[in-house]
Design an enzyme around this catalytic site. Structure first.
Site, PDB file in Angstrom:
ATOM      1  N   ARG A   6      18.538 -63.747  32.718  1.00  0.00           N
ATOM      2  CA  ARG A   6      17.819 -62.922  31.745  1.00  0.00           C
ATOM      3  C   ARG A   6      18.408 -61.519  31.767  1.00  0.00           C
ATOM      4  O   ARG A   6      18.389 -60.844  32.797  1.00  0.00           O
ATOM      5  CB  ARG A   6      16.319 -62.904  32.025  1.00  0.00           C
ATOM      6  CG  ARG A   6      15.913 -62.547  33.431  1.00  0.00           C
ATOM      7  CD  ARG A   6      14.411 -62.605  33.612  1.00  0.00           C
ATOM      8  NE  ARG A   6      13.715 -61.673  32.729  1.00  0.00           N
ATOM      9  CZ  ARG A   6      12.390 -61.588  32.659  1.00  0.00           C
ATOM     10  NH1 ARG A   6      11.631 -62.356  33.414  1.00  0.00           N
ATOM     11  NH2 ARG A   6      11.809 -60.716  31.847  1.00  0.00           N
ATOM     12  N   ASP A  32      18.379 -57.606  30.395  1.00  0.00           N
ATOM     13  CA  ASP A  32      17.356 -56.656  29.968  1.00  0.00           C
ATOM     14  C   ASP A  32      17.649 -56.120  28.571  1.00  0.00           C
ATOM     15  O   ASP A  32      18.733 -56.332  28.014  1.00  0.00           O
ATOM     16  CB  ASP A  32      17.273 -55.489  30.963  1.00  0.00           C
ATOM     17  CG  ASP A  32      16.683 -55.910  32.299  1.00  0.00           C
ATOM     18  OD1 ASP A  32      15.918 -56.890  32.329  1.00  0.00           O
ATOM     19  OD2 ASP A  32      16.989 -55.251  33.312  1.00  0.00           O
ATOM     20  N   TYR A  35      29.733 -59.338  36.085  1.00  0.00           N
ATOM     21  CA  TYR A  35      29.288 -58.286  35.174  1.00  0.00           C
ATOM     22  C   TYR A  35      30.322 -57.177  35.129  1.00  0.00           C
ATOM     23  O   TYR A  35      31.077 -56.974  36.089  1.00  0.00           O
ATOM     24  CB  TYR A  35      27.966 -57.679  35.649  1.00  0.00           C
ATOM     25  CG  TYR A  35      26.725 -58.476  35.333  1.00  0.00           C
ATOM     26  CD1 TYR A  35      25.988 -58.228  34.168  1.00  0.00           C
ATOM     27  CD2 TYR A  35      26.255 -59.445  36.208  1.00  0.00           C
ATOM     28  CE1 TYR A  35      24.837 -58.933  33.880  1.00  0.00           C
ATOM     29  CE2 TYR A  35      25.095 -60.166  35.931  1.00  0.00           C
ATOM     30  CZ  TYR A  35      24.391 -59.898  34.770  1.00  0.00           C
ATOM     31  OH  TYR A  35      23.253 -60.610  34.483  1.00  0.00           O
ATOM     32  N   ARG A  48      22.795 -52.354  37.588  1.00  0.00           N
ATOM     33  CA  ARG A  48      22.575 -50.976  37.125  1.00  0.00           C
ATOM     34  C   ARG A  48      22.148 -50.062  38.272  1.00  0.00           C
ATOM     35  O   ARG A  48      22.523 -48.879  38.315  1.00  0.00           O
ATOM     36  CB  ARG A  48      21.541 -50.963  36.003  1.00  0.00           C
ATOM     37  CG  ARG A  48      22.044 -51.615  34.714  1.00  0.00           C
ATOM     38  CD  ARG A  48      20.918 -51.911  33.747  1.00  0.00           C
ATOM     39  NE  ARG A  48      20.195 -50.705  33.382  1.00  0.00           N
ATOM     40  CZ  ARG A  48      18.994 -50.701  32.815  1.00  0.00           C
ATOM     41  NH1 ARG A  48      18.374 -51.856  32.554  1.00  0.00           N
ATOM     42  NH2 ARG A  48      18.411 -49.572  32.507  1.00  0.00           N
TER      43      ARG A  48
END
Length: 252
Positions: A54, A56, A116, A201
């Site tokens: 998932r 954001d 990522y 993040r």
């Protein structure tokens, strides 16, 4: 008449700027909502996908997988449906392929690695708006890379996880983490077997503190060992984050 059901993987990419993340939510437009709608319309049956993770709100994906069970749909029809599905999707979401998998294949649990990228740009650029973080300052990239390499020595990343999540463990195995310079910025690349919510993040925000010389590599280790999110840096803006690769043992 009971129709045979087959499981398919859907590979897609999306610009997450206009969406409240991947997962369906009440009173919010999400990528999963748009994909489920398009699949349901084309295949003329209710379709509910399950994603590989998932993302954001505002986060992008250059590679994302979801699986769905389709009743009475041949492999040939599903595989050839890509252009028709794309015609039903918003321009920011694009399916690249649909393919049959075994009946127990799982887009989330079968993934063995995920990668990522986090993108920075240092000069105002209208074409990076919403797709990269405009950072106004000087960073010690060498120090950030030294600190990033230390991440691979640990497995418990509670210090970088959003609180009150339903995960059974905060352990992850990071296999790569480094920064590379670009013409107008910087890209942080990280690969692991799994990621916690907000983890990338939060890690980037903490490594930026290293790049500013606000903390050193030894203090980063203390933050990790503390297992306390409040000790780590602030999460960087979502606009710079991309899910770029998912690895499965049975997908080329």
């Amino acid at each position: 008449m009971i129709l045979d059901t087959q499981r398919f993987f859907i590979e897609l990419a999306y610009d997450g700027t206009a969406y409240h993340g991947w997962q369906v939510q009440p009173n919010a437009v999400t990528v999963q909502q748009e994909l489920d709608r398009a699949l349901s319309v084309f295949f003329r049956q209710p379709v509910e996908t399950l994603g590989c993770g998932r993302t954001d709100a505002g986060v992008h994906a250059t590679q994302f997988f979801a699986h769905a069970d389709l009743a009475g749909i041949s492999e040939e029809r599903a595989v050839s449906a890509v252009s028709n599905i794309n015609a039903l999707l918003p321009y920011q979401i694009a399916v690249s392929r649909i393919f049959k998998v075994h009946e127990n294949a799982h887009a989330r649990f079968d993934a063995t690695a995920r990668s990522y990228e986090y993108h920075f740009h240092f000069r105002k650029d209208p074409f990076s708006l919403g797709r990269s973080w405009l950072y106004k300052g000087v960073l010690d990239i060498e120090a950030m890379n030294v600190a990033a390499a230390q991440l691979m020595q640990y497995t418990d990343f509670s210090s970088f996880s959003k609180s009150n999540t339903s995960t059974a463990t905060n352990n992850c195995k990071i296999t790569a983490a480094s920064f590379r310079e670009t013409e107008n910025g910087l890209v942080f690349c990280i690969t692991a077997d799994r990621f916690l919510r907000n983890m990338v993040r939060a890690i980037v925000g903490t490594l930026v503190m290293v790049g500013r010389h606000e903390i050193g590599a030894s203090e980063l280790e203390e933050i990790i060992r503390s297992k306390n999110r409040s000790n780590a840096g602030q999460s960087v803006p979502a606009c710079g984050l991309y899910l770029v690769r998912i690895v499965y043992p049975y997908v080329d």
